[in-house]
Design an enzyme around this catalytic site. Structure first.
Site, mmCIF file in Angstrom:
data_model
loop_
_atom_site.group_PDB
_atom_site.id
_atom_site.type_symbol
_atom_site.label_atom_id
_atom_site.label_comp_id
_atom_site.label_asym_id
_atom_site.label_seq_id
_atom_site.Cartn_x
_atom_site.Cartn_y
_atom_site.Cartn_z
ATOM 1 N N LYS A 208 40.867 36.061 48.200
ATOM 2 C CA LYS A 208 42.214 35.658 47.777
ATOM 3 C C LYS A 208 43.220 36.742 48.136
ATOM 4 O O LYS A 208 44.251 36.476 48.734
ATOM 5 C CB LYS A 208 42.200 35.376 46.270
ATOM 6 C CG LYS A 208 43.531 34.987 45.707
ATOM 7 C CD LYS A 208 43.434 34.610 44.241
ATOM 8 C CE LYS A 208 44.824 34.475 43.649
ATOM 9 N NZ LYS A 208 44.803 34.143 42.229
ATOM 10 N N GLU A 214 34.732 45.480 48.605
ATOM 11 C CA GLU A 214 33.415 45.030 49.054
ATOM 12 C C GLU A 214 33.552 44.084 50.243
ATOM 13 O O GLU A 214 32.847 44.202 51.247
ATOM 14 C CB GLU A 214 32.681 44.281 47.927
ATOM 15 C CG GLU A 214 32.289 45.137 46.750
ATOM 16 C CD GLU A 214 33.356 45.161 45.655
ATOM 17 O OE1 GLU A 214 34.560 45.087 45.978
ATOM 18 O OE2 GLU A 214 32.979 45.288 44.482
ATOM 19 N N GLY A 269 40.663 33.086 41.234
ATOM 20 C CA GLY A 269 39.458 33.209 42.060
ATOM 21 C C GLY A 269 38.309 32.371 41.534
ATOM 22 O O GLY A 269 37.628 31.675 42.289
ATOM 23 N N ARG A 270 38.102 32.391 40.224
ATOM 24 C CA ARG A 270 36.957 31.669 39.648
ATOM 25 C C ARG A 270 37.214 30.177 39.538
ATOM 26 O O ARG A 270 36.351 29.427 39.085
ATOM 27 C CB ARG A 270 36.598 32.274 38.291
ATOM 28 C CG ARG A 270 37.752 32.383 37.322
ATOM 29 C CD ARG A 270 37.405 33.288 36.143
ATOM 30 N NE ARG A 270 38.510 33.512 35.230
ATOM 31 C CZ ARG A 270 39.454 34.445 35.389
ATOM 32 N NH1 ARG A 270 39.445 35.238 36.450
ATOM 33 N NH2 ARG A 270 40.415 34.598 34.500
ATOM 34 N N GLU A 355 34.770 35.781 32.770
ATOM 35 C CA GLU A 355 35.995 36.409 33.277
ATOM 36 C C GLU A 355 37.207 35.717 32.647
ATOM 37 O O GLU A 355 38.262 36.316 32.497
ATOM 38 C CB GLU A 355 36.050 36.345 34.816
ATOM 39 C CG GLU A 355 36.968 37.392 35.416
ATOM 40 C CD GLU A 355 36.794 37.578 36.916
ATOM 41 O OE1 GLU A 355 36.225 38.590 37.355
ATOM 42 O OE2 GLU A 355 37.240 36.688 37.680
ATOM 43 N N HIS A 386 9.048 29.027 30.645
ATOM 44 C CA HIS A 386 7.887 29.915 30.723
ATOM 45 C C HIS A 386 8.317 31.371 30.759
ATOM 46 O O HIS A 386 7.552 32.241 31.184
ATOM 47 C CB HIS A 386 7.048 29.550 31.954
ATOM 48 C CG HIS A 386 6.546 28.141 31.873
ATOM 49 N ND1 HIS A 386 5.359 27.818 31.260
ATOM 50 C CD2 HIS A 386 7.106 26.972 32.256
ATOM 51 C CE1 HIS A 386 5.191 26.505 31.304
ATOM 52 N NE2 HIS A 386 6.249 25.971 31.903
ATOM 53 N N LYS A 506 37.290 49.569 39.404
ATOM 54 C CA LYS A 506 37.634 49.617 40.834
ATOM 55 C C LYS A 506 38.417 50.899 41.139
ATOM 56 O O LYS A 506 38.166 51.583 42.126
ATOM 57 C CB LYS A 506 38.517 48.420 41.220
ATOM 58 C CG LYS A 506 37.834 47.076 41.157
ATOM 59 C CD LYS A 506 38.803 46.008 41.672
ATOM 60 C CE LYS A 506 38.324 44.608 41.370
ATOM 61 N NZ LYS A 506 39.291 43.563 41.685
#
Ligand code: F6P
Length: 542
Positions: A208, A214, A269-270, A355, A386, A506
């Site tokens: 965005k 990263e 973003g999400r 978030e 399990h 960050k």
């Protein structure tokens, strides 16, 4: 009009009293009292059936929770979102992911601009691009068609696309290899590219902001790999596309803005997997299936916007979460899809929910005096059974779960699907009703083992049931959780649409990077632990 603080709303006070009455009641009793409970406490919309009868509630609880939703101005805040008002107050932005899936020809004017027209302009460009890739008309630098797509992005620019690709793999072109690189750990990129031919590989850099460390680090290394393999900088134009709101930064990176697909600052973003961030999804499943997915999102948007609160799936699910978080001290919620294709759905939900609602101040900046967003987590069934279900059944914590099942498998094979689905219903039953001491004794269990085999039950769960996992259903399911998050955030009076909490780390990482790399060792001025760790790392990397 400022809203009444949460704990002073009449429904909150009534729920506090009501909690004391509900606390000692067992789901066994509630079901015994009302033989129709399992048929009454259900709701259905857009192909999703929700059975919420195995929750620790009565009709009175539902009435009070819906009253709390009303007193929290849910209806008017929902309208504010759909109208495009700036409900993301700390960033001064509208929150309009619902506009991403409004049908062509409809319109929503915000600040004098028809955002729906903008959305469809981008969708049309994406469809054209996706078709050219899929047909082989788009060729790489050496003239070969593209066969490998690598999405580079992180957070919302990764989790949605990965989840959707995995979820809709059944509908995807199997002759295309689609991979996702998110982690700045070089292993992610190296493993994703090691067996691919650069001549046939297209990178979609999704960010965005186009400023995420990263993603940019990975994108630069991907470019080096490509140029190294193909021997020319000119190759970048045919092997890189970008998805971003920031055209300047895309151009500065060296990607032709002809190959850039935009979106807008009103998409978080999400909440962006149905924007241009879904380009990799569209290439994989094709524009028609992508349009179906958007239609599913829109189905749920319409349901959320128009259905009465008592029949409104996201409202019911959101308010049940409020009930457990604020009146039972619940810390986490499990989401267990009994559908292997949804294996990344819990990971996707983690960002969407946490978030969004991991906040500690109200919209007007006051520290909350109640709990907000719970931890969301999960694994596909039956694998989780399990692994960690033991704690869910007999541990000391109360963890409500959503169990998601389907009527049909996309890969029918013998009795597999009936066996799978029997586990959805059995787990829901076991959570709710458990196994009493008398029942365990009656089974002839040795007396000293009896306490170990008692299952307390009274563990709440929702069962969501749909026919089969289609692109449309996926859109519906994601929108259901989006609006449940909205419902919760509205009651808690928090901003579900900013994420300032991720910034500090960050900034600090940026301070530390040169301290790891520079020679000689710089003058370290952190706390003694951080200084020590940096020194130790420097000696290890030497
Ligand atoms: O660090 C969190 C975050 O800002 C998320 O909200 C976002 O989805 C992710 O980083 C990626 O951001 P971008 O798409 O701008 O690279």
């Amino acid at each position: 009009m400022p809203i009444t603080p949460l704990k002073e709303r009449p429904a909150w006070k009534a729920l506090e009293q009501h909690r004391a009455e509900i606390g000692p009641r067992h789901l066994r009793e509630l079901f015994a009292e009302d033989p129709t409970r399992g048929e009454r406490l259900c709701a259905e919309a857009a192909g999703i059936y929700l059975d919420y009868s195995k929750n620790r509630i009565t009709d009175e609880t539902v009435r009070l929770l819906l009253q709390l939703a009303e007193e929290s101005d849910l209806a008017s805040r929902r309208e504010m979102m759909f109208r495009g008002e700036r409900i993301n107050t700390s960033e001064g932005r509208p929150v309009l992911h619902v506009a991403l899936r409004m049908p062509k020809g409809t319109s929503l004017v915000v600040d004098g601009v028809d955002v729906v027209a903008q959305v469809h302009e981008v969708l049309d460009r994406m469809a054209d691009f996706a078709r050219r890739i899929r047909s082989g008309a788009w060729t790489g630098h050496t003239g070969k068609p593209i066969r490998n797509i690598i999405n580079i992005g992180i957070g919302g620019s990764d989790l949605g696309p990965v989840m959707a690709y995995e979820a809709l793999r059944h509908y995807s072109r199997r002759d295309l290899t689609v991979r996702f690189v998110s982690n700045v750990d070089s292993t992610d990129l190296v493993e994703a590219t090691r067996d691919l031919s650069a001549e046939e590989t297209l990178f979609i850099v999704s960010s965005k902001t186009f400023g995420t460390q990263e993603t940019l680090t990975n994108a630069h290394s991907a470019r080096d790999w490509l140029v190294g393999q193909l021997g020319s900088e000119d190759a970048v134009a045919k092997h890189f596309a970008a998805v971003s709101t920031n055209a300047e930064k895309v151009a500065a990176f060296g990607i032709d803005t002809q190959n850039m697909f935009g979106f807008w600052d009103w998409v978080g973003g999400r909440y962006s997997m149905d924007s241009a961030i879904g380009l990799s999804t569209m290439v994989a499943i094709g524009p028609e299936h992508f349009a179906e997915m958007l239609a599913g999102f829109h189905d749920m948007d319409e349901h959320f916007r128009t259905a009465p609160l008592a029949a409104n799936l996201p409202v019911l699910m959101g308010m049940l979460t409020v009930w457990y978080v604020n009146f039972f001290g619940v810390q986490s919620v499990g989401v267990m899809p009994y559908e292997q294709y949804l294996k990344r759905f819990p990971a996707y939900l983690q960002q969407l929910t946490m978030e969004s609602n991991g906040k500690q101040v109200t919209l007007d900046g006051r520290t909350v005096d109640y709990d907000t967003g719970p931890v969301y987590w999960g694994e596909p069934g039956t694998n989780g059974q399990h692994s960690f279900y033991q704690l869910l059944h007999q541990g000391t914590r109360l963890i409500p779960v959503d169990l998601i099942g389907f009527g049909r498998s996309l890969n029918p094979l013998g009795r597999h699907h009936d066996i799978l689905t029997s586990n959805v219903f059995a787990q829901a039953q076991a959570f709710a009703f458990g196994r009493s001491e008398e029942e365990v004794r009656a089974e002839g269990t040795a007396p000293e083992v009896v306490p170990h085999r008692v299952m307390p039950g009274n563990r709440p769960n929702n069962v969501l049931l749909a026919e089969v996992l289609t692109p449309r259903l996926l859109g519906t399911l994601v929108a259901l959780y989006e609006h449940s998050v909205f419902t919760q955030g509205t009651v808690w009076n928090i901003n579900s649409y900013d994420q300032w909490g991720v910034e500090l780390g960050k900034v600090m990482a940026n301070q530390i990077i040169p301290e790891l790399e520079s020679e000689p060792e710089p003058d370290l001025r952190h706390d003694s632990s951080t200084n020590n760790l940096i020194r130790r790392y420097r000696s290890l990397r030497a």
